[in-house]
Design a protein around this motif. Structure first.
Motif, mmCIF file in Angstrom:
data_model
loop_
_atom_site.group_PDB
_atom_site.id
_atom_site.type_symbol
_atom_site.label_atom_id
_atom_site.label_comp_id
_atom_site.label_asym_id
_atom_site.label_seq_id
_atom_site.Cartn_x
_atom_site.Cartn_y
_atom_site.Cartn_z
ATOM 1 N N GLU A 1 39.226 32.183 19.493
ATOM 2 C CA GLU A 1 39.751 32.149 20.862
ATOM 3 C C GLU A 1 41.271 31.999 20.877
ATOM 4 O O GLU A 1 41.948 32.582 21.737
ATOM 5 N N GLY A 2 41.817 31.214 19.951
ATOM 6 C CA GLY A 2 43.269 31.048 19.872
ATOM 7 C C GLY A 2 43.977 32.337 19.520
ATOM 8 O O GLY A 2 45.037 32.655 20.074
ATOM 9 N N ALA A 3 43.403 33.100 18.590
ATOM 10 C CA ALA A 3 44.005 34.394 18.216
ATOM 11 C C ALA A 3 43.996 35.343 19.408
ATOM 12 O O ALA A 3 44.986 36.049 19.660
ATOM 13 N N ILE A 4 42.909 35.345 20.149
ATOM 14 C CA ILE A 4 42.830 36.200 21.335
ATOM 15 C C ILE A 4 43.827 35.734 22.388
ATOM 16 O O ILE A 4 44.559 36.544 22.971
ATOM 17 N N LEU A 5 43.888 34.436 22.621
ATOM 18 C CA LEU A 5 44.784 33.882 23.635
ATOM 19 C C LEU A 5 46.242 34.215 23.329
ATOM 20 O O LEU A 5 46.981 34.686 24.187
ATOM 21 N N ILE A 6 46.646 34.016 22.085
ATOM 22 C CA ILE A 6 48.036 34.276 21.716
ATOM 23 C C ILE A 6 48.332 35.779 21.724
ATOM 24 O O ILE A 6 49.418 36.198 22.112
ATOM 25 N N SER A 7 47.372 36.586 21.315
ATOM 26 C CA SER A 7 47.568 38.040 21.343
ATOM 27 C C SER A 7 47.767 38.541 22.770
ATOM 28 O O SER A 7 48.666 39.346 23.037
ATOM 29 N N VAL A 8 46.943 38.061 23.678
ATOM 30 C CA VAL A 8 47.074 38.475 25.085
ATOM 31 C C VAL A 8 48.372 37.928 25.673
ATOM 32 O O VAL A 8 49.066 38.630 26.410
ATOM 33 N N ALA A 9 48.733 36.715 25.342
ATOM 34 C CA ALA A 9 49.986 36.126 25.844
ATOM 35 C C ALA A 9 51.214 36.884 25.332
ATOM 36 O O ALA A 9 52.215 36.977 26.016
ATOM 37 N N SER A 10 51.104 37.425 24.130
ATOM 38 C CA SER A 10 52.234 38.175 23.552
ATOM 39 C C SER A 10 52.429 39.470 24.289
ATOM 40 O O SER A 10 53.490 40.001 24.384
#
Length: 104
Positions: free
Chosen positions: A95-104
């Motif tokens: 979930e963290g990888a997805i969250l940071i990817s979308v935030a980027s």
């Protein structure tokens, strides 16, 4: 209640990541603009080196006592602290990888 708390913490974590990453990426844009010659400097000074120096200071929260960068870092750290509560390590990583990817 737990689902609502999870949604609120995920939303706050996402918002703080967007702010923090925007501040970080803005400095790279400044350097790129200087490389392309899009920044001018007073006579006798190198615009590129001034832009790079300002970008480095901006990234570390030292450009004109930036009111956004350092609080953005701490807000992100606090939001992640609450977001991690009750999640397993594999779930946090995915979930963290997805969250940071979308935030980027």
């Amino acid at each position: 209640m737990k689902r609502r708390f999870s949604l609120i913490t995920a939303t706050l974590t996402f918002a703080t990541c967007v702010l923090f990453l925007w501040m970080f990426f803005a400095a790279s844009t400044l350097e790129h603009t200087a490389d392309l010659g899009g920044i001018s400097a007073p006579p006798g000074q190198d615009a590129r080196s001034l832009a790079y120096e300002f970008a480095a200071r901006w990234r570390h929260g030292m450009a004109g006592n930036s009111p956004l960068y350092m609080p953005g870092f701490f807000a992100t750290a606090i939001a992640f602290w609450f977001w991690c509560a009750g999640r397993s390590l594999p779930r946090m990583l995915v979930e963290g990888a997805i969250l940071i990817s979308v935030a980027s």
